[in-house]
Design a protein around this motif. Sequence first.
Motif, PDB file in Angstrom:
ATOM      1  N   TYR A  32       0.803  -1.214   0.000  1.00 54.75           N
ATOM      2  CA  TYR A  32       0.000   0.000   0.000  1.00 54.75           C
ATOM      3  C   TYR A  32       0.840   1.270   0.000  1.00 54.75           C
ATOM      4  CZ  TYR A  32       0.724   0.224   5.142  1.00 54.75           C
ATOM      5  OH  TYR A  32       1.261   0.288   6.409  1.00 54.75           O
ATOM      6  N   VAL A  33       0.198   2.325  -0.500  1.00 53.46           N
ATOM      7  CA  VAL A  33       0.742   3.677  -0.459  1.00 53.46           C
ATOM      8  C   VAL A  33       0.027   4.429   0.649  1.00 53.46           C
ATOM      9  CG1 VAL A  33       0.900   5.879  -1.685  1.00 53.46           C
ATOM     10  CG2 VAL A  33       1.384   3.729  -2.893  1.00 53.46           C
ATOM     11  N   LEU A  34       0.794   5.056   1.520  1.00 49.30           N
ATOM     12  CA  LEU A  34       0.264   5.892   2.580  1.00 49.30           C
ATOM     13  C   LEU A  34       0.347   7.344   2.111  1.00 49.30           C
ATOM     14  CD1 LEU A  34      -0.717   6.237   5.539  1.00 49.30           C
ATOM     15  CD2 LEU A  34       1.694   6.468   6.168  1.00 49.30           C
ATOM     16  N   GLY A  35      -0.799   7.972   1.875  1.00 47.44           N
ATOM     17  CA  GLY A  35      -0.829   9.331   1.365  1.00 47.44           C
ATOM     18  C   GLY A  35      -0.982  10.359   2.473  1.00 47.44           C
ATOM     19  N   ILE A  36      -0.115  11.377   2.459  1.00 49.94           N
ATOM     20  CA  ILE A  36      -0.150  12.456   3.458  1.00 49.94           C
ATOM     21  C   ILE A  36      -0.438  13.765   2.725  1.00 49.94           C
ATOM     22  CG2 ILE A  36       1.063  13.620   5.318  1.00 49.94           C
ATOM     23  CD1 ILE A  36       2.910  11.211   5.521  1.00 49.94           C
ATOM     24  N   HIS A  37      -1.563  14.382   3.042  1.00 46.75           N
ATOM     25  CA  HIS A  37      -2.014  15.555   2.298  1.00 46.75           C
ATOM     26  C   HIS A  37      -1.167  16.795   2.581  1.00 46.75           C
ATOM     27  CE1 HIS A  37      -3.879  17.645   5.759  1.00 46.75           C
ATOM     28  NE2 HIS A  37      -4.199  16.435   6.191  1.00 46.75           N
ATOM     29  N   GLY A  38      -1.214  17.721   1.611  1.00 46.23           N
ATOM     30  CA  GLY A  38      -0.575  19.015   1.774  1.00 46.23           C
ATOM     31  C   GLY A  38      -1.568  20.036   2.313  1.00 46.23           C
ATOM     32  N   GLY A  39      -1.338  21.309   1.957  1.00 46.26           N
ATOM     33  CA  GLY A  39      -2.217  22.371   2.441  1.00 46.26           C
ATOM     34  C   GLY A  39      -1.520  23.343   3.366  1.00 46.26           C
ATOM     35  N   GLY A  40      -0.200  23.427   3.251  1.00 43.61           N
ATOM     36  CA  GLY A  40       0.544  24.385   4.072  1.00 43.61           C
ATOM     37  C   GLY A  40       0.456  24.113   5.561  1.00 43.61           C
ATOM     38  N   TRP A  41       0.206  22.882   5.948  1.00 47.83           N
ATOM     39  CA  TRP A  41       0.003  22.456   7.344  1.00 47.83           C
ATOM     40  C   TRP A  41      -1.226  23.115   7.979  1.00 47.83           C
ATOM     41  CZ3 TRP A  41       5.074  24.689   6.481  1.00 47.83           C
ATOM     42  CH2 TRP A  41       6.062  23.735   6.186  1.00 47.83           C
ATOM     43  N   GLN A  42      -2.012  23.820   7.161  1.00 47.74           N
ATOM     44  CA  GLN A  42      -3.160  24.552   7.694  1.00 47.74           C
ATOM     45  C   GLN A  42      -4.495  24.126   7.083  1.00 47.74           C
ATOM     46  OE1 GLN A  42      -2.288  28.942   7.961  1.00 47.74           O
ATOM     47  NE2 GLN A  42      -0.305  28.293   7.128  1.00 47.74           N
ATOM     48  N   ASN A  43      -4.452  23.317   6.024  1.00 45.80           N
ATOM     49  CA  ASN A  43      -5.663  22.908   5.320  1.00 45.80           C
ATOM     50  C   ASN A  43      -5.544  21.450   4.890  1.00 45.80           C
ATOM     51  OD1 ASN A  43      -7.096  25.647   4.924  1.00 45.80           O
ATOM     52  ND2 ASN A  43      -5.036  26.047   4.128  1.00 45.80           N
ATOM     53  N   GLY A  44      -6.679  20.879   4.450  1.00 50.94           N
ATOM     54  CA  GLY A  44      -6.695  19.519   3.937  1.00 50.94           C
ATOM     55  C   GLY A  44      -7.056  18.499   4.992  1.00 50.94           C
ATOM     56  N   ASP A  45      -7.400  17.298   4.515  1.00 55.70           N
ATOM     57  CA  ASP A  45      -7.722  16.197   5.410  1.00 55.70           C
ATOM     58  C   ASP A  45      -7.499  14.874   4.687  1.00 55.70           C
ATOM     59  OD1 ASP A  45      -9.918  15.737   3.722  1.00 55.70           O
ATOM     60  OD2 ASP A  45     -11.315  16.781   5.047  1.00 55.70           O
ATOM     61  N   GLN A  46      -7.999  13.770   5.272  1.00 60.99           N
ATOM     62  CA  GLN A  46      -7.744  12.443   4.728  1.00 60.99           C
ATOM     63  C   GLN A  46      -8.296  12.245   3.328  1.00 60.99           C
ATOM     64  OE1 GLN A  46      -9.433  13.161   7.510  1.00 60.99           O
ATOM     65  NE2 GLN A  46      -8.813  11.903   9.251  1.00 60.99           N
ATOM     66  N   SER A  47      -9.297  13.012   2.956  1.00 56.40           N
ATOM     67  CA  SER A  47      -9.897  12.823   1.632  1.00 56.40           C
ATOM     68  C   SER A  47      -9.127  13.536   0.520  1.00 56.40           C
ATOM     69  CB  SER A  47     -11.350  13.327   1.651  1.00 56.40           C
ATOM     70  OG  SER A  47     -11.391  14.728   1.882  1.00 56.40           O
ATOM     71  N   GLY A  52       2.658  17.914   2.825  1.00 52.67           N
ATOM     72  CA  GLY A  52       2.619  16.455   2.968  1.00 52.67           C
ATOM     73  C   GLY A  52       3.935  15.819   2.568  1.00 52.67           C
ATOM     74  N   GLY A  53       4.599  16.411   1.577  1.00 53.22           N
ATOM     75  CA  GLY A  53       5.926  15.933   1.194  1.00 53.22           C
ATOM     76  C   GLY A  53       6.931  16.164   2.304  1.00 53.22           C
ATOM     77  N   HIS A  54       6.790  17.290   2.989  1.00 51.15           N
ATOM     78  CA  HIS A  54       7.645  17.563   4.143  1.00 51.15           C
ATOM     79  C   HIS A  54       7.498  16.470   5.194  1.00 51.15           C
ATOM     80  CE1 HIS A  54       7.678  19.173   8.345  1.00 51.15           C
ATOM     81  NE2 HIS A  54       8.929  19.422   8.005  1.00 51.15           N
ATOM     82  N   LEU A  55       6.254  16.131   5.540  1.00 49.73           N
ATOM     83  CA  LEU A  55       6.033  15.113   6.571  1.00 49.73           C
ATOM     84  C   LEU A  55       6.480  13.741   6.089  1.00 49.73           C
ATOM     85  CD1 LEU A  55       2.575  16.354   7.870  1.00 49.73           C
ATOM     86  CD2 LEU A  55       4.748  16.409   9.118  1.00 49.73           C
ATOM     87  N   ALA A  56       6.260  13.439   4.807  1.00 50.76           N
ATOM     88  CA  ALA A  56       6.711  12.155   4.266  1.00 50.76           C
ATOM     89  C   ALA A  56       8.230  12.035   4.358  1.00 50.76           C
ATOM     90  CB  ALA A  56       6.247  12.011   2.815  1.00 50.76           C
ATOM     91  N   MET A  57       8.934  13.097   3.977  1.00 54.72           N
ATOM     92  CA  MET A  57      10.388  13.080   4.042  1.00 54.72           C
ATOM     93  C   MET A  57      10.889  13.044   5.482  1.00 54.72           C
ATOM     94  SD  MET A  57      12.345  12.852   1.436  1.00 54.72           S
ATOM     95  CE  MET A  57      12.741  13.320  -0.237  1.00 54.72           C
ATOM     96  N   LEU A  58      10.195  13.734   6.381  1.00 55.99           N
ATOM     97  CA  LEU A  58      10.619  13.732   7.779  1.00 55.99           C
ATOM     98  C   LEU A  58      10.462  12.343   8.379  1.00 55.99           C
ATOM     99  CD1 LEU A  58      11.778  15.824   9.754  1.00 55.99           C
ATOM    100  CD2 LEU A  58       9.461  16.164  10.638  1.00 55.99           C
TER     101      LEU A  58
END
Length: 269
Positions: free
Chosen positions: A38-53, A118-124
């Motif tokens: 599986y792929v675990l997707g982590i959304h973007g949004g400037g850490w201020q917007n977005g959700d699991q969908s 989300g790329g930031h959190l994925a890389m972290l």
Amino acid sequence: MERGANMSTPVIVQANPAIAERGNVHIYLPEGKGPHPYVLGIHGGGWQNGDQSSYAFLWPHLKQRGIALVLVSYRLAPAHRFPAPYEDMLVSLAWLRNNNGQHGLDNERCMIYGSSAGGHLAMLIGARATAEKHAMPKLCGVVCNCGITDMNAQYDHEAKRNGTMVTTFMGTTPSADVSLYRDASPIAHVHAAMAPVWMAHGSGDTVVPVDQSRAMAQVLRAKGHSPIYLEAAGLPHTLRETTNDGKNIEPMVLLFEHDLMRFIERVLQ
């Protein structure tokens, strides 16, 4: 687990009750007997917007390849600043490691995908969390589209443009808290045992400068890795391919989609 009709809608499971709805995990399963990579997707949004969908658009691209999709979320700034979102990701990862078997997912074949914040959190996670040996499924790869990898560089970029995304997320400046900015910067935590990395970035990005991905690729190579880094000439802050006149291609085509899917299939086999 129960499946929705053809899994066009996710099964939703609570993994972190402490953060309420943002602790929900959305699970899409392909046809066939699991456990599924599986792929675990982590959304973007400037850490201020977005959700699991937010990254449900990935599902059509993965379903046909027999790969499951898991979508997670985290608490948002400014109410919840760093390290809260990162800590939320660690809770979700630990939950997945402990509960994958009950939900048709393969604990040995997980890849993380994120874009921008989300790329930031994925890389972290791919760098710092694996170095610190946090509980998680076996991480086989990391994908980062136009991600923030150096918080100091991002702060400097925004300071020149009166931007506030980083200070809203961090709650302080690099000079006021050097260690916090280092803790939040994936580029500061690269190590030799990281999973394979795939990155893409538009050279015309004015939100997250392309220099951050270029520098991250250099540091990865210096640590003995062979990251795939693809640069989209002239494209802005995006994870989508566009036409020559800058319009998004419909239906959605992911940035460097063919190469991206080849990477996903390779690391999850």
